[in-house]
Motif scaffolding. Structure first.
Motif, PDB file in Angstrom:
ATOM      1  N   THR A   1       0.735  -1.094   0.015  1.00 51.95           N
ATOM      2  CA  THR A   1       0.140  -0.027   0.018  1.00 51.95           C
ATOM      3  C   THR A   1       0.864   1.295  -0.238  1.00 51.95           C
ATOM      4  O   THR A   1       0.420   2.334  -0.325  1.00 51.95           O
ATOM      5  N   GLY A   2       2.145   1.370   0.149  1.00 53.72           N
ATOM      6  CA  GLY A   2       2.861   2.336   0.467  1.00 53.72           C
ATOM      7  C   GLY A   2       3.898   2.959  -0.542  1.00 53.72           C
ATOM      8  O   GLY A   2       4.830   3.533  -0.493  1.00 53.72           O
ATOM      9  N   GLY A   3       3.916   1.902  -1.542  1.00 59.91           N
ATOM     10  CA  GLY A   3       4.614   2.092  -2.920  1.00 59.91           C
ATOM     11  C   GLY A   3       4.089   2.996  -3.767  1.00 59.91           C
ATOM     12  O   GLY A   3       3.424   3.744  -3.641  1.00 59.91           O
ATOM     13  N   LYS A   4       4.583   3.017  -4.944  1.00 63.01           N
ATOM     14  CA  LYS A   4       4.276   4.041  -6.169  1.00 63.01           C
ATOM     15  C   LYS A   4       3.463   3.415  -7.063  1.00 63.01           C
ATOM     16  O   LYS A   4       4.292   2.288  -7.672  1.00 63.01           O
ATOM     17  N   PRO A   5       2.728   3.638  -7.933  1.00 64.79           N
ATOM     18  CA  PRO A   5       2.172   3.525  -9.210  1.00 64.79           C
ATOM     19  C   PRO A   5       3.167   3.343 -10.111  1.00 64.79           C
ATOM     20  O   PRO A   5       4.130   4.196 -10.345  1.00 64.79           O
ATOM     21  N   ARG A   6       3.435   2.212 -10.847  1.00 61.84           N
ATOM     22  CA  ARG A   6       4.382   1.976 -12.019  1.00 61.84           C
ATOM     23  C   ARG A   6       3.298   1.307 -13.195  1.00 61.84           C
ATOM     24  O   ARG A   6       2.766   0.281 -13.032  1.00 61.84           O
ATOM     25  N   HIS A   7       3.408   1.981 -14.338  1.00 64.42           N
ATOM     26  CA  HIS A   7       2.721   1.482 -15.389  1.00 64.42           C
ATOM     27  C   HIS A   7       3.480   0.377 -15.984  1.00 64.42           C
ATOM     28  O   HIS A   7       4.796   0.622 -16.306  1.00 64.42           O
ATOM     29  N   VAL A   8       2.707  -0.938 -16.248  1.00 68.05           N
ATOM     30  CA  VAL A   8       3.454  -1.864 -16.909  1.00 68.05           C
ATOM     31  C   VAL A   8       2.823  -2.190 -18.161  1.00 68.05           C
ATOM     32  O   VAL A   8       3.378  -2.763 -19.116  1.00 68.05           O
ATOM     33  N   GLY A   9       1.440  -2.320 -18.162  1.00 68.39           N
ATOM     34  CA  GLY A   9       0.604  -2.367 -19.562  1.00 68.39           C
ATOM     35  C   GLY A   9       0.366  -3.711 -19.685  1.00 68.39           C
ATOM     36  O   GLY A   9       0.491  -4.108 -20.982  1.00 68.39           O
ATOM     37  N   ALA A  10       0.246  -4.667 -18.797  1.00 68.82           N
ATOM     38  CA  ALA A  10      -0.046  -6.124 -19.080  1.00 68.82           C
ATOM     39  C   ALA A  10      -1.224  -6.594 -18.130  1.00 68.82           C
ATOM     40  O   ALA A  10      -1.301  -6.156 -16.972  1.00 68.82           O
ATOM     41  N   LEU A  11      -1.892  -7.635 -18.962  1.00 70.36           N
ATOM     42  CA  LEU A  11      -2.819  -8.313 -18.093  1.00 70.36           C
ATOM     43  C   LEU A  11      -2.403  -9.662 -18.146  1.00 70.36           C
ATOM     44  O   LEU A  11      -2.051 -10.281 -19.068  1.00 70.36           O
ATOM     45  N   LEU A  12      -2.514 -10.635 -16.894  1.00 68.37           N
ATOM     46  CA  LEU A  12      -2.142 -11.827 -16.934  1.00 68.37           C
ATOM     47  C   LEU A  12      -3.202 -12.654 -16.326  1.00 68.37           C
ATOM     48  O   LEU A  12      -4.048 -12.132 -15.615  1.00 68.37           O
ATOM     49  N   SER A  13      -3.188 -13.912 -16.752  1.00 68.15           N
ATOM     50  CA  SER A  13      -4.150 -14.979 -16.278  1.00 68.15           C
ATOM     51  C   SER A  13      -3.669 -16.163 -16.364  1.00 68.15           C
ATOM     52  O   SER A  13      -2.776 -16.559 -17.423  1.00 68.15           O
ATOM     53  N   SER A  14      -4.153 -17.047 -15.514  1.00 67.88           N
ATOM     54  CA  SER A  14      -3.717 -18.496 -15.603  1.00 67.88           C
ATOM     55  C   SER A  14      -4.632 -19.349 -14.787  1.00 67.88           C
ATOM     56  O   SER A  14      -5.494 -18.960 -14.025  1.00 67.88           O
ATOM     57  N   ARG A  15      -4.817 -20.800 -15.048  1.00 66.94           N
ATOM     58  CA  ARG A  15      -5.623 -21.364 -14.109  1.00 66.94           C
ATOM     59  C   ARG A  15      -4.774 -21.781 -12.833  1.00 66.94           C
ATOM     60  O   ARG A  15      -5.501 -22.188 -11.750  1.00 66.94           O
TER      61      ARG A  15
END
Length: 382
Positions: A223-237
């Motif tokens: 909660t205390g970090g900084k936002p960082r743009h990565v631009g990815a969505l990930l998913s898996s079973r």
């Protein structure tokens, strides 16, 4: 359950640069198609989405799962014929008032417009974990116990205690409110705590895990970090496989993420990114070389010391929470969340008794003013 390693472990990673709803939904629809989501989500099922809504926070701060990702998943699950409930137990007391305020602040309340129920039932029950290594039963919130299937919809973040907060760590939110500090007390060492988290993940067995890595959090998460743009969505079973993919994106050694290490030891997760089956892009395409790690990351030289010196060196070099007293408002959230009850409020300021501090960083995580830093003793700063 989670596939064992005699089966290929498939992960979807795709580019998604924006939180525009149609873009996010299209990307996730393709991932659900590739993962054959219809095999695990069938018509008539009651499906619980477990988002990461750890604190009352706006989506742009990078601490909570973005509401657009949650809404897109709701829509896809409804399309598969499921009824959907959003189920979360944030840090702090588990009350309807807190839940409603978190749904509103995070934007998650919009999920109701897509046909999801927003849980405000704050009861809980016992979940047995007969195959666990350390913890054979857990208190778990009712909507997760009653669901036919759980879909884990988490946020890609660093984590000061566990290294990474993604699919596996997100499931700690299944434990109601102030029962979380009790588990921190029972398992104060990082490796044991990570093993317990994997026990919980195995008992809950989410059928799909989705990671919001469009905007992630770096530095002193969760909660205390900084936002960082990565631009990815990930998913898996597999929640472990998708977390392994996340470590490649943020440049973290998977063996330093204790829930993952425990999963590897049980043959639930490959030991290398190269053993994952990429259904879309490899995670390496999204790697962020200068991704900020938590300040709590262990000092590298400890492993080279004689074995008998390592516990003392680890204690001396493990960073501690430090309160910026001038900015502290004395709200008491840190004291409320401290497993060891080491924090007291004196003259309307929080004070830490370091002799009992277990370095779990719950106080840092739960401070609404973000005035608790994580600091090494000055001798070991670099």
């Amino acid at each position: 359950g989670t596939p064992r390693m005699n089966q290929p472990v498939e992960v979807c990673v795709s580019s998604c640069e924006t939180y525009e709803y149609e873009t996010v939904r299209a990307a996730l629809a393709e991932q659900f198609r590739l993962l054959k989501a219809e095999e695990v989500i069938r018509p008539g099922m009651r499906v619980a989405i477990k988002p990461n809504l750890v604190v009352r926070s706006a989506p742009e701060e990078g601490a909570v799962t973005h509401p657009v990702v949650i809404c897109a998943v709701v829509s896809l699950l409804r399309e598969l014929g499921a009824s959907v409930v959003i189920a979360e137990s944030p840090g702090g007391p588990y009350t309807p008032v807190l839940l409603k305020s978190i749904y509103e602040r995070s934007g998650c309340a919009a999920a109701a417009e897509y046909g999801a129920e927003l849980n405000v039932d704050c009861t809980w029950g016992e979940l047995k974990a007969p195959e666990a290594r350390l913890c054979r039963s857990f208190p778990v919130i009712t909507p997760l116990l009653q669901a036919d299937a759980i879909v884990d919809v988490c946020k890609l973040k660093t984590h000061c205690m566990m290294g990474l907060s993604a699919a596996v760590k997100n499931l700690f939110g299944a434990v109601p409110g102030l029962m979380k500090p009790e588990l921190h007390c029972r398992f104060p060492e990082k490796k044991a705590f990570g093993t317990m988290i994997t026990d919980l993940c195995q008992a809950l067995h989410p059928v799909l895990s989705v990671v919001d890595g469009i905007t992630a959090m770096e530095g002193n998460g969760p909660t205390g970090g900084k936002p960082r743009h990565v631009g990815a969505l990930l998913s898996s079973r597999s929640p472990y496989a998708v977390d392994l993919a996340c470590t490649e994106i943020i440049g973290m050694d998977p063996a330093s993420v204790f829930p993952l290490l425990s999963a590897m030891e049980r043959d639930l997760c490959p030991r290398s990114h190269s053993d994952l089956v990429w259904l879309q892009e490899p995670a390496s395409r999204f790697a962020v070389p200068d991704y900020l790690q938590p300040e709590s990351k262990p000092a590298d030289f400890i492993a080279r010391l004689p074995h008998f010196l390592q516990p003392l060196a680890s204690r001396l070099t493990t960073p501690v929470p430090k309160i910026r007293t001038a900015e502290c408002v004395g709200c008491g959230k840190c004291a409320e969340s401290c497993p060891q009850h080491t924090i007291s409020i004196r003259n309307r300021k929080a004070v830490i008794d370091y002799s009992k501090c277990i370095r779990c960083y719950c106080c840092h995580e739960m401070c609404p003013q973000h005035v608790i830093d994580i600091r090494r003793f000055s001798l070991f700063r670099h």
